[in-house]
Enzyme design. Structure first.
Site, PDB file in Angstrom:
ATOM      1  N   ASN A   7     -47.112  -6.060 -35.773  1.00  0.00           N
ATOM      2  CA  ASN A   7     -47.028  -5.631 -34.377  1.00  0.00           C
ATOM      3  C   ASN A   7     -48.126  -4.586 -34.202  1.00  0.00           C
ATOM      4  O   ASN A   7     -47.974  -3.439 -34.617  1.00  0.00           O
ATOM      5  CB  ASN A   7     -45.634  -5.046 -34.113  1.00  0.00           C
ATOM      6  CG  ASN A   7     -45.463  -4.594 -32.681  1.00  0.00           C
ATOM      7  OD1 ASN A   7     -46.388  -4.692 -31.870  1.00  0.00           O
ATOM      8  ND2 ASN A   7     -44.291  -4.086 -32.363  1.00  0.00           N
ATOM      9  N   ARG A  99     -46.205 -10.241 -33.218  1.00  0.00           N
ATOM     10  CA  ARG A  99     -45.508  -9.996 -31.963  1.00  0.00           C
ATOM     11  C   ARG A  99     -46.581  -9.916 -30.889  1.00  0.00           C
ATOM     12  O   ARG A  99     -47.508  -9.099 -30.985  1.00  0.00           O
ATOM     13  CB  ARG A  99     -44.745  -8.677 -32.026  1.00  0.00           C
ATOM     14  CG  ARG A  99     -44.116  -8.380 -30.704  1.00  0.00           C
ATOM     15  CD  ARG A  99     -43.498  -7.010 -30.662  1.00  0.00           C
ATOM     16  NE  ARG A  99     -42.936  -6.796 -29.352  1.00  0.00           N
ATOM     17  CZ  ARG A  99     -42.898  -5.618 -28.744  1.00  0.00           C
ATOM     18  NH1 ARG A  99     -43.368  -4.553 -29.346  1.00  0.00           N
ATOM     19  NH2 ARG A  99     -42.382  -5.505 -27.549  1.00  0.00           N
ATOM     20  N   HIS A 189     -38.404  -8.119 -24.262  1.00  0.00           N
ATOM     21  CA  HIS A 189     -37.375  -8.028 -25.315  1.00  0.00           C
ATOM     22  C   HIS A 189     -36.796  -9.397 -25.645  1.00  0.00           C
ATOM     23  O   HIS A 189     -35.682  -9.504 -26.156  1.00  0.00           O
ATOM     24  CB  HIS A 189     -36.189  -7.127 -24.887  1.00  0.00           C
ATOM     25  CG  HIS A 189     -36.478  -5.661 -24.887  1.00  0.00           C
ATOM     26  ND1 HIS A 189     -35.824  -4.792 -24.031  1.00  0.00           N
ATOM     27  CD2 HIS A 189     -37.314  -4.906 -25.623  1.00  0.00           C
ATOM     28  CE1 HIS A 189     -36.260  -3.566 -24.243  1.00  0.00           C
ATOM     29  NE2 HIS A 189     -37.166  -3.606 -25.205  1.00  0.00           N
ATOM     30  N   ARG A 250     -38.505   5.596 -18.686  1.00  0.00           N
ATOM     31  CA  ARG A 250     -38.800   4.741 -17.521  1.00  0.00           C
ATOM     32  C   ARG A 250     -37.647   4.783 -16.533  1.00  0.00           C
ATOM     33  O   ARG A 250     -36.473   4.811 -16.923  1.00  0.00           O
ATOM     34  CB  ARG A 250     -39.013   3.292 -17.956  1.00  0.00           C
ATOM     35  CG  ARG A 250     -40.221   3.084 -18.820  1.00  0.00           C
ATOM     36  CD  ARG A 250     -40.489   1.589 -19.008  1.00  0.00           C
ATOM     37  NE  ARG A 250     -41.341   1.379 -20.164  1.00  0.00           N
ATOM     38  CZ  ARG A 250     -41.039   0.603 -21.196  1.00  0.00           C
ATOM     39  NH1 ARG A 250     -39.913  -0.093 -21.201  1.00  0.00           N
ATOM     40  NH2 ARG A 250     -41.857   0.480 -22.197  1.00  0.00           N
ATOM     41  N   GLU A 395     -35.827  -8.196 -34.713  1.00  0.00           N
ATOM     42  CA  GLU A 395     -36.915  -8.969 -34.097  1.00  0.00           C
ATOM     43  C   GLU A 395     -37.894  -9.489 -35.143  1.00  0.00           C
ATOM     44  O   GLU A 395     -38.382 -10.602 -35.040  1.00  0.00           O
ATOM     45  CB  GLU A 395     -37.634  -8.103 -33.061  1.00  0.00           C
ATOM     46  CG  GLU A 395     -36.720  -7.751 -31.890  1.00  0.00           C
ATOM     47  CD  GLU A 395     -37.247  -6.626 -31.035  1.00  0.00           C
ATOM     48  OE1 GLU A 395     -38.027  -6.910 -30.131  1.00  0.00           O
ATOM     49  OE2 GLU A 395     -36.872  -5.471 -31.265  1.00  0.00           O
TER      50      GLU A 395
END
Ligand code: ADP
Length: 429
Positions: A7, A99, A189, A250, A395
């Site tokens: 990633n 990813r 996600h 956020r 993940e």
């Protein structure tokens, strides 16, 4: 197969090395050989790594770019010093899974990376200007370090959500904005939501068609997905990861007119408003203290600060509101599933979200809920018609599995019968 999962960020590289193959996938017996990250690439970089479940080892090295970082990492993994006996030389790494944040409308599933795929990922840069360029750098660095023959696979954050129907992904804006600029809900996600839905199905011995769940990924970023018949039917994140739930920094959903208002009142540019909504809002913005839920909960126990309490209340209320909305959209679900750092580790937040969902048939087992920290299992009572589960996400494991399945020509077929190895070990060095 030893699959390196990468990633790539702007100045960091997260990695895991996972031993997996079709047989191991079927038996859920994949093995994590190491995991870690390299930070501050471009200067004196810091490498942190856990080999298997061992303690974290940290060292530093001067690494000028991502290729240099990857080359260093691969050399270290293959060295005696690492203790990873499965990898004696770079050729013992058989594939790399990346990813990739945005696959736009082009990529509806994980895919082996070819020149055309790379071009497609480049075409999606407009949709994720901060992330896709770094992911591309990671792919090119892998080619440079391992040579062009090493199979590489791209696993997209967005692709699980390609099944969201038009009426759920389209914003009520002038239609030409969708046509010209591809402005629509994509969702993110996806790897996490797909992983926990798959685990739920396995735990309950259901078929994909029987899997009707609402998955809540609550970490620094937070999103909720309505999964009907094993497929994403709607999700809270939108064109970008800013929409939906309240997150660490956020805002999640706000009235879009507020953007102009903040810009005018504060004399800010649109970029500055964007940064405010992404990095200074959410839990941090309301509490004025931190984006870290663990610290907020500790602070609440220490002293009942109004803004700290409010930040947690707004966070939980928004999550409950989305669960209610998605129950209506899906015509009911069998379970809600919590994952992500907060979802996996905070019984307190799970109680606060589930309170008031008794009308929907949800009855938490408070003992089980308290015990379920970093563990996998049911937290609702046996007489609860809407079940609740905690399932730690993984993940990287899903990326490694997709990598194997794509290379062996069986994308998405987690339960497929093992096919023969197709010479994926061939490498240039
Ligand atoms: P990321 O989205 O960066 O992968 P994580 O999934 O690790 O983040 O989630 C990070 C969040 O999880 C932080 O807000 C952290 O405080 C929270 N968290 C981790 N452990 C706990 C805990 N025991 N109780 C409450 N929150 C926790």
């Amino acid at each position: 197969m030893n699959v390196l999962v990468l990633n790539a960020g702007s100045s960091n590289l997260k990695f895991q090395l996972i031993a997996t193959d079709l047989g191991r996938i079927t038996q859920n017996s994949d093995e994590r050989l190491c995991r870690g990250q390299i930070e501050r690439i471009g200067g004196e970089a810091i490498i942190a790594v856990h080999v298997r479940n061992g303690l974290k080892q940290t060292f530093t090295a001067s690494l000028s770019d991502i290729s240099g970082a990857l080359e260093y990492l691969v050399r270290w993994i293959a060295s005696d010093e690492s203790g990873i006996t499965e990898v004696r030389s770079p050729s013992d790494i058989h594939a790399v899974g990346h990813r990739v944040v945005h696959g736009g409308e082009l990529f509806t599933e994980s895919t082996v990376i070819t020149d055309e795929v790379l071009q497609g990922i480049e075409e999606c840069i407009d949709l994720a200007p901060l992330h896709n360029p770094n992911n591309i750098k990671g792919i090119l660095a892998t080619r440079q370090v391992f040579g062009p023959k090493l199979p590489q696979v791209a696993v997209f954050d967005t692709s699980f959500h390609h099944s969201i129907p038009e009426h759920a992904y389209l914003y009520a804006l002038p239609y030409h904005l969708y046509r010209r600029h591809h402005i629509r809900r994509y969702g993110f996600h996806g790897t996490s939501h797909r992983y926990v839905a798959d685990r739920y199905r396995t735990l309950r011995a259901l078929t994909e068609e029987q899997t009707h769940v609402i998955t809540l990924h609550l970490g620094n970023g937070c999103s909720v997905t309505a999964i009907r018949g094993g497929r994403s039917a709607d999700t809270s994140m939108g064109m970008t990861p800013l929409e939906g739930l309240v997150m660490g920094t956020r805002s999640g959903d706000i009235d879009p007119a507020i953007v102009n208002l903040i810009a005018t009142k504060g004399g800010l540019s649109t970029d500055e408003v964007d940064a405010l909504l992404n990095t200074q809002s959410g839990l941090l913005g309301i509490s004025g203290l931190t984006n870290d839920m663990r610290v907020l909960l500790q602070e609440l126990t220490r002293q009942d600060d109004h803004r700290v309490r409010l930040s947690i209340e707004v966070f939980c209320y928004r999550a409950r509101k989305y669960i209610g909305a998605f129950l209506a959209c899906m015509g009911g679900a069998d379970a809600i599933v919590f994952t992500g750092g907060i979802g996996e580790n905070s019984p307190d937040i799970r109680v606060r979200i589930c309170e008031g969902l008794e009308w929907a048939g949800l009855r938490l087992d408070h003992n089980r809920n308290r015990q379920m920290v970093g563990l996998e299992g049911q937290i609702s009572r046996s007489d609860s018609s809407l079940k609740a589960f905690v399932i730690p996400t993984d993940e990287e494991l899903l990326i490694a599995r997709d990598t194997v399945q794509c290379i062996l020509g069986e994308p998405g077929e987690h339960r497929a019968a093992a096919a023969g190895n197709s010479g994926v070990g061939e490498m240039t060095h």
